[in-house]
Enzyme design. Structure first.
Site, PDB file in Angstrom:
ATOM      1  N   GLU A 156     -46.009  43.853  -6.215  1.00  0.00           N
ATOM      2  CA  GLU A 156     -44.997  44.410  -5.311  1.00  0.00           C
ATOM      3  C   GLU A 156     -44.253  43.310  -4.570  1.00  0.00           C
ATOM      4  OE1 GLU A 156     -44.389  47.473  -5.804  1.00  0.00           O
ATOM      5  OE2 GLU A 156     -46.192  47.688  -7.026  1.00  0.00           O
ATOM      6  N   GLU A 158     -39.583  45.508 -13.446  1.00  0.00           N
ATOM      7  CA  GLU A 158     -40.994  45.828 -13.674  1.00  0.00           C
ATOM      8  C   GLU A 158     -41.691  44.828 -14.585  1.00  0.00           C
ATOM      9  OE1 GLU A 158     -42.517  47.607 -11.836  1.00  0.00           O
ATOM     10  OE2 GLU A 158     -41.066  49.012 -10.999  1.00  0.00           O
TER      11      GLU A 158
END
Length: 858
Positions: A308, A330
């Site tokens: 994250e 991602e």
């Protein structure tokens, strides 16, 4: 709802027309507490002001909002009739000016599905907790906006909340006159805005960094969880990994963290692992460990924290233009999570977990009929929702690891640095990244991109060894194969390792790093080497492929797998053997036998836990029906043996205890579990904390070895939100027709359960020991599919479609029924068809595996 599923074409048209200057969002969340009226959904007031420009004055467009009702809409001071311009998900905007101001006053609904603004009531103390989750397009459930990633803007939030609550958002906040007001954000996309509110337990720390030019960056740190979890919250470890990560990314990215503070919220009933909201990252609260867990769990949490954090640059600072390029955030975050884990934290063996666990997800996804290139074709938001998959995350990260080997680490990182500086607060496509990598590496990236990013499928690499008269290697070649459906052969940068058995160990004695391209590549450097007992064609896991073995290597592993001294090489061998089992090249019973013989010697706890999961799957899905009970009994016996053999109090002992409970099949197994729960039996060093107690109770419930009264008594011991979820799963697991009918009705026929309870009920419903009991639900499943997809939120619909598929009805009849539904519903939503196709493929793979296992008897 018509219009809810925004298409790529609509988004492009709107982005070409509009530019957004800023949002002001005012939320009144005081309605979150108090009695529910029961008359419609519980709602809150949401007032949004959007300032935006239109480059074609007089044109029309629309804003996004999903809400039960709209009180008023004002465009450029002109009141619009909500009944005319709002259709439940869009607000029509006509005759736009060059500069516009839109004000929308709406009643938005609290969520119980984890989408939008989720409301959770803690059963332990009655406290209410709120948090938002938006990806890919659920911020429109909380405030009016232009819901697409390339219409970035600064946001300013203010929130009215109940007395005694704290509120957090992306920017720093202060409470004044009963209102929480937050600093304006940098330009960000709608889906990464965030609000968390409630009586959360909050811990603070700080991070400081002085750069080479003498400037200092101060970042306030915070971590929060529900009050009931505070005794279990190890915030110090979260902060340690956070600081290590910030140091690592500052060292490598040469771009200071751009979003001010850094809060991390661990929230209940969360659908994802975590979400990269800048300044306020949200995580599922299961990362707050209520009982003893292995280091693999701490490593997993650290990896997610770093994943994250990497998004603060890859995704938040620089964002993909549309969901086609979701990989731009991602894949990079997944790669950087492992890269920084190894480079900055105590988890120096993180690449082993990556090779063994993350890549397994990618290999499965890349062999499904729904596989897609890493740069995908995302037509609409439903496509986007399903593309948060093993291709976009784990394959993308694996390909980036291959890219680092291809261009060199420094060229790769310098490319990232230029990418951030060139596109800060903007949006990008594939070409924007490739151009900087070409600059820094000097390589033409177009061919590499076509093969790795724009083509689907996974290749298999197999060694061919020809020995000369002197017993040495005369020629060693690597053969590359591709599936018929995706015939692309790719360039691979690989390390080929040669291993031999010596003094009871299997050790590497030669290694060559080389380029593999085409159908057959001769590794000239290994000519003349001593004859190997094992050839590992993707040693050190540099590329993304399925490794295969020649006959000599496979025979060596059957006898010496536990003797491979290098833990990464050993993990790669296990992964290759599992892929062979899934591909019906290795009988399931032989894989289980390898686990029983060698898993007890596995030093890496994460690898061991993965082996446990694979062995369970081998029994459940790939064992021949006539052999399944025997194989399962052998697995349970082996797990029990290893439980007693493991070091007292060790994490290996804990892993074997959980595995033994999951594999228990005999009455003697159930007696031991009951006695351990009652305290009338012990295993030296094994402590039964509350989480382990539930782990023992679920298989007992599934086999009818404990009753509802025992589960109620356990809930009384653990009268918490976590305990409630455990009990629901155990109740649904019981071997009773009435129980299954109730679970089916709660999940499929009703929308009363929250997302977490839907998950728990589905997990309990489907038990490998209850195939006959579950058989009647195959027909019901196909009859309910379209209604479920139409009536439920996409998140819940996905849970139901995937979780309730009759995967345990492993027969040609079930395959035929699946095909019949697909043939009869060619116009069903593409996302729904994709989910059914994936489940069908898993079923067909299971049948092939069972046939392979059965053939081993012949």
């Amino acid at each position: 709802m018509p219009g809810e599923n925004l298409s790529r074409d609509e988004a492009r048209e709107r982005a070409a027309l509009l530019s957004v200057d800023g949002y002001e969002v005012s939320l009144d969340l005081r309605s979150a507490v108090g009695e529910d009226s029961g008359d419609g959904p519980r709602t809150f007031r949401s007032v949004t002001t959007i300032r935006f420009r239109c480059n074609e004055p007089g044109a029309s467009s629309f804003a996004d909002l999903i809400a039960p009702s709209v009180t008023s809409v004002s465009l450029n001071g002109r009141d619009l009739d909500p009944g005319e311009v709002f259709d439940g998900c869009r607000i029509t905007l006509e005759d736009l000016a060059a500069d516009n101001e839109l004000v929308v006053d709406a009643r938005c609904a609290y969520s119980r599905t984890g989408e939008g603004l989720h409301r959770f009531v803690d059963p332990e103390d009655g406290e209410v907790y709120l948090y938002t989750q938006y990806e890919p397009a659920d911020s429109r459930r909380v405030f009016a906006n232009f819901e697409q990633p390339d219409l970035k803007a600064p946001f300013r939030f203010e929130v009215r909340a109940p007395e005694g609550w704290t509120v957090w958002s992306n920017g720093a906040g202060e409470r004044s006159d009963g209102v929480w007001r937050f600093a304006e954000t940098k330009p960000i996309s709608t889906y990464i805005t965030c609000v968390v509110a409630g009586p959360y337990h909050y811990v603070t720390d700080s991070y400081s960094r002085t750069f080479a030019d003498g400037t200092t960056l101060e970042i306030p740190l915070g971590a929060l969880c529900r009050k009931a979890l505070a005794p279990h919250f190890d915030a110090d470890d979260v902060f340690l990994v956070t600081k290590q990560g910030l140091d690592f990314f500052h060292d490598h990215f040469d771009y200071p963290y751009p979003f001010g503070k850094y809060d991390q919220a661990f929230v209940p009933e969360y659908n994802l692992g975590a979400m990269e909201n800048p300044g306020l990252v949200t995580f599922r609260e299961e990362f707050v460990f209520r009982g003893k867990v292995t280091q693999a769990s701490y490593e997993g949490r650290a990896n997610v924290v770093l994943h994250e954090m990497a998004h603060m640059w890859f995704g938040d600072l620089v964002t993909m233009e549309w969901w086609d390029d979701l990989w731009l955030k991602e894949s990079f975050a997944d790669f950087m999570g492992a890269f920084s884990l190894v480079g900055a934290t105590r988890f120096s063996e993180g690449w082993i977990t990556f090779a063994n666990r993350r890549k397994a997800w990618a290999y499965r996804a890349d062999q499904l009929p729904s596989t897609h290139p890493i740069t995908a074709d995302i037509r609409d938001l439903q496509d986007a929702k399903l593309n948060f998959d093993g291709i976009t995350y784990a394959k993308g990260a694996s390909v980036l690891k291959q890219l680092v080997a291809y261009v060199g680490e420094e060229a790769f990182l310098e490319g990232a640095r230029r990418y951030f500086k060139r596109h800060a607060y903007g949006n990008t496509r594939l070409g924007d990244l490739l151009s900087v990598l070409e600059e820094t590496s000097g390589r033409d990236m177009s061919a590499w991109s076509r093969s790795w990013l724009q083509r689907a499928g996974v290749n298999a690499l197999t060694p061919q060894v020809l020995l000369g008269p002197d017993g040495r290697v005369e020629e060693l070649a690597v053969v590359q194969e591709a599936a018929e459906s995706h015939p692309e052969l790719r360039p691979h940068r690989v390390a080929v390792g040669l291993y031999r058995v010596a003094d009871g160990t299997l050790e590497r004695y030669a290694r060559v790093e080389t380029d593999v391209d085409g159908a057959r590549t001769v590794v000239a450097e290994l000519a003349g080497a001593d004859a190997p007992d094992l050839v590992l064609v993707n040693d050190d896991d540099l590329t993304y492929c399925k490794s295969r073995f020649d006959e000599t290597s496979l025979a060596t592993l059957r006898e010496h797998l536990g003797s491979v001294t290098d833990p990464l090489a050993r993990a790669l061998c296990w992964s290759a053997l599992w892929n062979m089992t899934r591909d019906a090249l290795l009988p399931a019973r032989q894989f289980v036998d390898l686990v029983l013989r060698f898993a007890g010697r596995e030093s890496e706890i994460g690898v061991l836990q993965m082996l446990h999961a694979w062995a369970e799957s081998a029994v459940t899905h790939y064992s021949a029906p006539a052999r399944r009970a025997t194989t399962a009994a052998l697995l349970a016996q082996g797990a029990r043996r290893e439980l007693y053999a493991a070091e007292a109090g060790s994490e290996h002992q804990l892993a074997w205890a959980r595995f033994f409970a999951r594999t228990a099949t005999a009455e003697a197994d159930f007696d031991l579990l009951r006695d351990l729960l009652a305290g009338t039996a012990t295993v030296e060093g094994l402590e039964l904390d509350q989480e382990l107690r539930w782990a023992f109770l679920e298989p007992l419930a599934a086999h009818g070895a404990v009753d509802e009264k025992a589960l109620a008594e356990e809930l009384a011991r653990d009268d918490t939100a976590s305990g409630e979820r455990h009990q629901v799963r155990c109740l649904a697991a019981r071997p009773s027709a009435a129980v299954k009918a109730q679970a089916w009705a709660q999940v499929v026929e009703s929308d009363a359960l929250s997302n977490a309870m839907v998950e728990a009920t589905i997990a309990g419903f489907s038990q490998g020991s209850q195939r006959e009991l579950l058989a009647p639900y195959a027909e019901k499943y196909f009859a309910a599919l379209e209604r479920v997809w139409a009536e439920r939120s996409i998140q819940i619909a996905m849970h139901v479609v995937q979780g309730m598929f009759p995967s345990l009805q492993q027969s040609q009849e079930t395959l035929d029924a699946t095909d019949a539904w697909l043939d009869a519903h060619p116009q069903a939503a593409p996302a729904l068809r994709r989910l059914v196709l994936e489940s069908r493929d898993d079923l067909a793979r299971a049948l092939r595996g069972q046939a392979c296992d059965q053939a081993a008897d012949q």
